[in-house]
Design a protein around this motif. Sequence first.
Motif, short mmCIF file in Angstrom:
data_model
loop_
_atom_site.label_atom_id
_atom_site.label_comp_id
_atom_site.label_asym_id
_atom_site.label_seq_id
_atom_site.Cartn_x
_atom_site.Cartn_y
_atom_site.Cartn_z
N ARG A 88 -112.65 26.42 -31.14
CA ARG A 88 -112.85 26.26 -32.53
C ARG A 88 -111.52 26.80 -32.95
O ARG A 88 -111.09 27.99 -33.05
N VAL A 89 -110.92 25.83 -33.73
CA VAL A 89 -109.58 26.25 -34.25
C VAL A 89 -109.67 27.27 -35.51
O VAL A 89 -110.41 27.34 -36.35
N THR A 90 -108.88 28.34 -35.43
CA THR A 90 -109.03 29.61 -36.41
C THR A 90 -107.81 29.64 -37.26
O THR A 90 -108.01 30.07 -38.30
N LYS A 91 -106.67 29.25 -36.67
CA LYS A 91 -105.41 29.25 -37.59
C LYS A 91 -104.54 28.24 -37.19
O LYS A 91 -104.22 28.13 -35.90
N VAL A 92 -103.61 27.71 -38.17
CA VAL A 92 -102.84 26.78 -37.95
C VAL A 92 -101.40 27.06 -38.32
O VAL A 92 -101.48 27.37 -39.79
N THR A 93 -100.39 27.10 -37.91
CA THR A 93 -99.00 27.54 -38.21
C THR A 93 -98.20 26.15 -38.18
O THR A 93 -98.65 25.14 -37.57
N VAL A 94 -96.76 26.27 -38.52
CA VAL A 94 -95.90 24.95 -38.17
C VAL A 94 -95.86 24.74 -36.71
O VAL A 94 -95.69 23.60 -36.33
N ARG A 95 -95.73 25.85 -36.14
CA ARG A 95 -95.56 25.58 -34.29
C ARG A 95 -96.53 25.36 -33.63
O ARG A 95 -96.62 25.08 -32.51
N SER A 96 -97.89 25.96 -34.02
CA SER A 96 -98.96 26.36 -33.27
C SER A 96 -100.32 26.43 -33.90
O SER A 96 -100.47 26.45 -35.11
N VAL A 130 -94.59 15.75 -34.46
CA VAL A 130 -96.05 16.42 -34.54
C VAL A 130 -96.24 17.28 -35.87
O VAL A 130 -95.17 18.25 -35.80
N ASP A 131 -96.76 17.17 -36.75
CA ASP A 131 -97.15 17.99 -37.75
C ASP A 131 -98.36 18.85 -37.63
O ASP A 131 -99.38 18.34 -37.47
N MET A 132 -98.29 20.17 -37.19
CA MET A 132 -99.45 20.87 -36.78
C MET A 132 -100.49 20.80 -37.90
O MET A 132 -101.66 20.74 -37.48
N HIS A 133 -100.17 20.65 -39.17
CA HIS A 133 -101.30 20.76 -40.39
C HIS A 133 -101.83 19.43 -40.60
O HIS A 133 -102.85 19.33 -41.12
N LEU A 134 -101.32 18.38 -39.58
CA LEU A 134 -102.07 16.99 -39.92
C LEU A 134 -102.70 16.80 -38.67
O LEU A 134 -103.30 15.65 -38.35
N SER A 135 -102.70 17.94 -37.50
CA SER A 135 -103.29 17.59 -36.37
C SER A 135 -104.69 18.34 -36.34
O SER A 135 -105.64 17.64 -35.67
N PHE A 136 -104.54 19.76 -36.80
CA PHE A 136 -105.72 20.39 -36.70
C PHE A 136 -105.91 21.15 -37.97
O PHE A 136 -105.10 21.61 -38.69
N HIS A 137 -107.32 21.48 -38.46
CA HIS A 137 -107.51 22.41 -39.65
C HIS A 137 -108.49 23.50 -39.06
O HIS A 137 -109.06 23.22 -38.10
N PRO A 138 -108.23 24.70 -39.69
CA PRO A 138 -109.23 25.84 -39.29
C PRO A 138 -110.67 25.16 -39.23
O PRO A 138 -110.97 24.59 -40.44
N GLY A 139 -111.44 25.46 -38.19
CA GLY A 139 -112.85 25.08 -38.14
C GLY A 139 -113.17 24.01 -37.53
O GLY A 139 -114.02 23.70 -37.11
N GLY A 165 -108.61 16.54 -28.13
CA GLY A 165 -108.42 16.69 -29.36
C GLY A 165 -109.58 17.04 -30.19
O GLY A 165 -110.15 17.37 -29.80
N VAL A 166 -109.56 16.59 -31.53
CA VAL A 166 -110.58 17.16 -32.34
C VAL A 166 -111.85 16.27 -32.19
O VAL A 166 -111.72 14.96 -32.10
N VAL A 167 -112.78 16.84 -31.74
CA VAL A 167 -113.99 16.26 -31.59
C VAL A 167 -115.02 16.08 -32.32
O VAL A 167 -115.99 15.48 -32.88
N SER A 168 -114.88 17.55 -33.45
CA SER A 168 -115.89 17.67 -34.70
C SER A 168 -114.95 18.30 -35.82
O SER A 168 -114.35 19.29 -35.59
#
Length: 203
Positions: A88-96, A130-139, A165-168
């Motif tokens: 589960r994604v908890t935090k997204v920054t520019v690089r990771s 790759v733009d991390m903020h367009l790849s994953f969101h917290p949750g 990748g994101v499954v849900s």
Amino acid sequence: MGGMSIVEQSEGSGIVTPGEVLGKASQIIPGRGAYLSPHNQTIYASLSGRRNTIPPPPNSPDPRPTVEVIGHKSHGPVPEPGSVVIARVTKVTVRSASADIMCVGPTSVREKFTGIIRQQDVRATEIDKVDMHLSFHPGDIVRAVVLSLGDARAYFLSTAKNELGVVSAESIAGATMVPISWTEMQCPLTGQVEQRKVAKVAG
């Protein structure tokens, strides 16, 4: 196998797996996580974990030490390079992106493991865009593969395969989104499309 060493301090050689020979019954006593096979008087490990040798008590008539296997915490699974994990994604920054690993394969973990998806490990193509903020969101719930153990008990994860990748993911409106392409998921309530690194569904 070589001679039995009473001092097993080094981590590398101290890890055993089920069925591994720990020694002969003439030399050691089986403790927790170890069992004696009567037909050849050999002691084997019965679980995965760290080998531990306990010297006999000072007044013991039996000079043999006891060898036990201390399992990983409550025998829950541990991520290893090559393991497919659900996190589960908890935090997204520019690089990771940081994520809490919830399952290794089909089995849920019993202790906390942190995963890090670095920018270069998100996808296989156009890595520099790759733009991390367009790849994953917290949750978001992601399927990823473990690349290696990073630092501070964080595992480096990769989603650079089609099925990873994101499954849900939950939309801003609070609904579970439906994947509509490799890079987009749509909210069934509002119709709004959000960018993600989507895991391709098998079938």
